[in-house]
Design an enzyme around this catalytic site. Structure first.
Site, PDB file in Angstrom:
ATOM      1  N   THR A  14      48.099  37.576  34.251  1.00  0.00           N
ATOM      2  CA  THR A  14      49.768  37.392  35.071  1.00  0.00           C
ATOM      3  C   THR A  14      49.950  38.901  35.709  1.00  0.00           C
ATOM      4  OG1 THR A  14      50.679  38.351  32.845  1.00  0.00           O
ATOM      5  CG2 THR A  14      50.747  35.915  33.354  1.00  0.00           C
ATOM      6  N   ASP A  15      49.318  39.928  35.126  1.00  0.00           N
ATOM      7  CA  ASP A  15      49.411  41.325  36.010  1.00  0.00           C
ATOM      8  C   ASP A  15      48.645  41.143  37.312  1.00  0.00           C
ATOM      9  OD1 ASP A  15      50.830  42.238  34.024  1.00  0.00           O
ATOM     10  OD2 ASP A  15      49.198  43.193  32.939  1.00  0.00           O
ATOM     11  N   ASN A  16      47.681  40.442  37.467  1.00  0.00           N
ATOM     12  CA  ASN A  16      46.698  40.271  38.680  1.00  0.00           C
ATOM     13  C   ASN A  16      47.305  39.436  39.614  1.00  0.00           C
ATOM     14  OD1 ASN A  16      43.697  39.640  36.558  1.00  0.00           O
ATOM     15  ND2 ASN A  16      44.651  41.500  37.367  1.00  0.00           N
TER      16      ASN A  16
ATOM     17  N   ARG B  51      39.386  47.414  25.483  1.00  0.00           N
ATOM     18  CA  ARG B  51      40.789  47.315  25.297  1.00  0.00           C
ATOM     19  C   ARG B  51      40.937  45.588  25.479  1.00  0.00           C
ATOM     20  NH1 ARG B  51      43.483  47.437  30.392  1.00  0.00           N
ATOM     21  NH2 ARG B  51      42.307  48.266  31.663  1.00  0.00           N
TER      22      ARG B  51
ATOM     23  N   ASP C 181      35.272  40.959  33.201  1.00  0.00           N
ATOM     24  CA  ASP C 181      35.885  41.988  33.884  1.00  0.00           C
ATOM     25  C   ASP C 181      34.876  42.860  34.522  1.00  0.00           C
ATOM     26  OD1 ASP C 181      37.795  43.955  34.404  1.00  0.00           O
ATOM     27  OD2 ASP C 181      37.546  45.136  32.554  1.00  0.00           O
TER      28      ASP C 181
ATOM     29  N   ARG D 264      35.528  43.959  40.693  1.00  0.00           N
ATOM     30  CA  ARG D 264      35.703  44.750  41.847  1.00  0.00           C
ATOM     31  C   ARG D 264      35.103  46.075  41.691  1.00  0.00           C
ATOM     32  NH1 ARG D 264      42.136  45.606  42.365  1.00  0.00           N
ATOM     33  NH2 ARG D 264      41.849  45.906  39.904  1.00  0.00           N
ATOM     34  N   ARG D 265      34.687  46.449  40.400  1.00  0.00           N
ATOM     35  CA  ARG D 265      34.021  47.870  40.617  1.00  0.00           C
ATOM     36  C   ARG D 265      32.555  47.652  40.834  1.00  0.00           C
ATOM     37  NH1 ARG D 265      35.736  49.458  34.517  1.00  0.00           N
ATOM     38  NH2 ARG D 265      36.410  47.292  34.515  1.00  0.00           N
TER      39      ARG D 265
END
EC number: 2.5.1.-
Length: 258
Positions: free
Chosen positions: A84-86, A213, A38, A41-42
């Site tokens: 899946t959200d991506n 999380r 993760d 992008r940041r």
């Protein structure tokens, strides 16, 4: 970071890493490590580059991670590359990301150091991406190295739903009634239909970028896992960060008397 600080770290970190590595014992190391890669992008935003650049630099950090895992004898690694959200991201971002993932997986397969196994809802992916992932698995099935699960188009809830669907289909083909199935079904029946069936559950789950999380990663399998949250964005994740995660895991294992 000032050049002198980089120089000091370059000198001191190898010795620090070697000391941590010596203190780790095989009986206190995880067999299966899940990693949530993760923060690409940041990281890109922080260095003034576009999102695709962040994903490319992140992809380049996968091979070093697997090498570090090999060094300590980890048997299974699960890498969450795309949820899946991506898949709902704008096409201008998603298409380059899928291409980067395809190229990264191809590169890992070409090395023939690890057995690759795609996990996720491949039917939700573009056909070309799904085929590349399947080809990577087929081309490394005879490799004796560490097993690497490549989670692309992966969501924990979707995995459980797919497992239940597969279980119901299997018993329907056998002629089992719903009443009979309700009497015999238990957790092992569902586990046998997960994407990771036949594999040990993850002992340790690492998430980079400071987020604390799971976000749906290995929901079923991580019920008894230890979690390690690292502040570094994934492109900045280093060997010393990995060894710190192993050290934290080993210390927790000792406290629990395992």
């Amino acid at each position: 970071m000032a050049d002198w600080k980089r120089g000091v770290r370059k000198v001191l970190y190898p010795a620090y890493e070697a000391r941590m590595l010596r203190k780790l014992h095989d009986d206190n190391l995880p067999k299966h490590v899940g990693v949530m890669l993760d923060g690409n992008r940041r990281w890109a935003k922080a260095v003034g580059r576009d999102t695709a650049h962040g994903h490319r630099v992140g992809a380049a950090n996968i091979e070093p991670l697997l090498t570090w895992c090999d060094e300590v004898g980890i048997e299974v690694v699960t890498l969450w590359l795309l949820s899946t959200d991506n898949l709902n991201r704008p096409a201008a971002e998603l298409e380059p990301l899928l291409q980067i993932i395809e190229e990264a997986v191809d590169s890992l397969a070409d090395q023939r150091r690890w057995r690759l196994h795609p996990v996720g809802a491949l039917d939700l992916l573009p056909a070309s991406t799904a085929e590349r992932l399947k080809h990577a698995e087929e081309s490394t099935h005879d490799v004796e190295g560490m097993l690497v699960n490549v989670a692309v188009g992966y969501g924990g809830r979707r995995e459980i739903a797919d497992a239940v669907r597969s279980l119901l289909t299997e018993h329907a083909e056998r002629g089992t009634s719903l009443e009979e199935l309700a009497q015999i079904i238990d957790v092992e029946h569902i586990a046998d239909h997960l994407y990771t069936k036949g594999q040990p559950d993850p002992d340790l789950v690492i998430r980079t970028s400071g987020e604390q999380r799971l976000g749906g990663f290995l929901l079923w399998q991580s019920a008894k896992s230890e979690f390690y949250f690292c502040e570094a964005y994934w492109p900045d994740f280093r060997r010393v960060d990995f060894l710190r995660a192993l050290r934290a895991y080993a210390q927790r294992e000792r406290r629990m008397g395992r």
